[in-house]
Write a protein that holds these residues in place. Structure first.
Motif, mmCIF file in Angstrom:
data_model
loop_
_atom_site.group_PDB
_atom_site.id
_atom_site.type_symbol
_atom_site.label_atom_id
_atom_site.label_comp_id
_atom_site.label_asym_id
_atom_site.label_seq_id
_atom_site.Cartn_x
_atom_site.Cartn_y
_atom_site.Cartn_z
ATOM 1 N N GLU A 17 5.297 14.332 1.446
ATOM 2 C CA GLU A 17 6.035 13.258 2.086
ATOM 3 C C GLU A 17 7.261 13.849 2.791
ATOM 4 O O GLU A 17 7.797 14.864 2.377
ATOM 5 C CB GLU A 17 6.521 12.225 1.074
ATOM 6 N N ILE A 205 -2.748 6.328 4.186
ATOM 7 C CA ILE A 205 -2.123 5.050 3.828
ATOM 8 C C ILE A 205 -1.004 5.283 2.815
ATOM 9 O O ILE A 205 0.117 4.812 2.980
ATOM 10 C CB ILE A 205 -3.174 4.079 3.236
ATOM 11 N N THR A 206 -1.319 6.059 1.767
ATOM 12 C CA THR A 206 -0.318 6.310 0.723
ATOM 13 C C THR A 206 0.943 6.926 1.304
ATOM 14 O O THR A 206 2.057 6.453 1.056
ATOM 15 C CB THR A 206 -0.896 7.264 -0.335
ATOM 16 N N ASN A 207 0.751 7.990 2.089
ATOM 17 C CA ASN A 207 1.928 8.675 2.631
ATOM 18 C C ASN A 207 2.680 7.798 3.617
ATOM 19 O O ASN A 207 3.912 7.851 3.686
ATOM 20 C CB ASN A 207 1.500 9.975 3.315
ATOM 21 N N VAL A 209 3.047 4.551 3.547
ATOM 22 C CA VAL A 209 3.882 3.600 2.822
ATOM 23 C C VAL A 209 5.113 4.288 2.255
ATOM 24 O O VAL A 209 6.239 3.800 2.383
ATOM 25 C CB VAL A 209 3.086 2.941 1.680
ATOM 26 N N ARG A 210 4.900 5.446 1.640
ATOM 27 C CA ARG A 210 6.025 6.094 0.971
ATOM 28 C C ARG A 210 7.056 6.599 1.978
ATOM 29 O O ARG A 210 8.253 6.535 1.741
ATOM 30 C CB ARG A 210 5.533 7.230 0.086
ATOM 31 N N LEU A 213 8.969 3.588 3.263
ATOM 32 C CA LEU A 213 9.866 3.088 2.229
ATOM 33 C C LEU A 213 11.139 3.914 2.151
ATOM 34 O O LEU A 213 12.222 3.387 1.916
ATOM 35 C CB LEU A 213 9.142 3.118 0.880
ATOM 36 N N MET A 214 11.016 5.222 2.360
ATOM 37 C CA MET A 214 12.195 6.079 2.265
ATOM 38 C C MET A 214 13.055 6.006 3.527
ATOM 39 O O MET A 214 14.044 6.704 3.645
ATOM 40 C CB MET A 214 11.780 7.545 2.053
#
Lengths: 255, 160
Positions: A17, A205-207, A209-210, A213-214
């Motif tokens: 990330e 998708i996971t990355n 979102v993260r 978010l940051m």
């Protein structure tokens, strides 16, 4: 500085990330006596700058070309940077270790293991989607096609999108052919869906979102686009596969 | 049902090999996704929940377990999350969207397209929620969090 940039580059290329990359680099940079440190990472680029008292500021820009997924490297670099910050590793040692990671051409597992793993992923998902024995065998065959196309793609140096498209064309074609000529009791849907599971953009998708978010909106947006591209590639591939099959075999394929 | 959970366990352990998870974490990421798969199956089949809602609970469980494991084994959260989330990713919806599109059934196609987007959004929501919650409750745990380390570093520098 070199150590920091190298660490960042390895992490970015391994699909970490964005905030982790920036964070690791700035931790390593703090080992210097600079008065001001700036690190900034994008999906395709790294920017590192440091300023010392009474000197010109120093800036390094790196373009990150190849990106893939390699969790092992992320874990490794993470450990090294933690050791470095905890003073149990000198800067020179850390640099040498990072260099070793970067040049490590050998992968974590043997090549055959990767192919077997792809096959097992497809079979496992066939079970998960409630397949019968026939579906599981069909999944195995479709998985073998996927492995074959992956190997071919690596040899011919396909780009990522084209790789996904051709793999899903292969999956759709093979699934329909199997259904038509070999196992006519087979559930086509289950087999094709398990076949495309290794290709769907779960990582992206996971990355995405993260990162979002940051607060790394730029990287987040880039990852969302990546996810959409992958999904679209798979969808187009399946579509083309079905169309080709129905042209070859006849309209009844779709029922 | 148990067969399905074993299936997803095998699938994810194998998938973890593809994305080069270190050997000692392979079984753990398989376990994370097996729990997620179990939640999904129970919600979807036993409790007859909607596909989207079942995906949400499943993704939430996966994210929670990933955070706990990441703290317990001092590894990046991504390690477990990336592999674990895969069973909930809407591959089925994607396939059906294209299938009905080619069949010329526009209403079914757009139904599945909406469902796919909903599931993707719900996964995002679950990860988002768990990230935020873990930030609040697991803050003082070991130094895996960036800012705890940062704070210590700042103190050290001040002392110097």
């Amino acid at each position: 500085m070199d150590t920091a940039v190298l660490a960042g580059e390895i992490m970015q290329r391994s699909g970490a990330e964005t905030y982790r990359v920036e964070d690791t680099m700035s931790h390593i940079m703090r080992k210097s006596h600079a008065t001001r440190i700036e690190t900034s990472a994008f999906t395709t680029m790294l920017l590192v700058s440091l300023q010392e008292e009474g000197r010109q500021p120093l800036t390094v820009v790196r373009r990150v070309h190849k990106r893939g997924m390699n969790l092992d490297r992320i874990v490794h670099v993470n450990e090294i940077s933690r050791k470095l910050c905890g003073d149990s590793l000198s800067l020179e040692e850390a640099y040498a270790e990072l260099k070793a990671i970067e040049q490590e051409s050998q992968k974590l597992y043997r090549p055959i293991t990767y192919q077997a793993a792809t096959l097992l992923t497809v079979i496992g998902f066939a079970v998960f989607f409630g397949g019968t024995w026939l579906d599981i065998i069909g999944g195995g065959i479709v998985g073998a096609v996927l492995v074959g196309i992956n190997l071919l793609g690596k040899k011919l140096r396909f780009n990522n999108v084209f790789q996904d498209i051709s793999a899903s064309i292969g999956i759709a074609l093979m699934g329909i052919i199997l259904k038509q000529y070999v196992f006519w009791n087979m559930n086509l849907e289950t087999v094709i869906i398990s076949g495309i599971m290794p290709l769907v953009p779960g990582i992206a998708i996971t990355n995405a979102v993260r990162d979002t978010l940051m607060g790394d909106y730029l990287s987040g947006a880039a990852r969302i686009l990546e996810a959409f591209m992958q999904a679209a590639a798979v969808a187009v591939g399946i579509g083309v596969g079905i169309v080709i099959a129905s042209a070859l075999i006849g309209e009844k394929v779709l029922l | 049902m148990i067969l399905k959970i074993i299936g997803v366990f095998i699938a994810i352990v194998a998938y973890s090999v593809i994305i080069e998870t270190p050997r000692r974490f392979l079984w753990l990421s398989g376990l994370v996704s097996a729990v997620g798969g179990a939640v999904f199956v129970v919600c979807n089949e036993a409790w007859r929940m909607d596909m989207v809602l079942a995906s949400f609970w499943s993704a939430l469980g996966i994210a929670l377990l990933s955070h706990i494991f990441a703290r317990a084994f001092r590894a990046p959260v991504t390690l477990f999350l990336v592999a674990g989330i895969l069973p909930t990713v809407p591959g089925a919806g994607m396939y059906r969207t294209v299938y009905y599109l080619i069949l010329g059934d526009a209403s079914m196609s757009s139904f599945y397209l909406t469902q796919t987007l909903e599931v993707a959004g719900v996964i995002a929501l679950a990860i988002f929620l768990m990230d935020s919650v873990s930030r609040i409750f697991l803050k003082r745990d070991v130094g895996t969090q960036p800012w705890t380390k940062e704070r210590n570093m700042d103190k050290k520098q001040e002392e110097k």
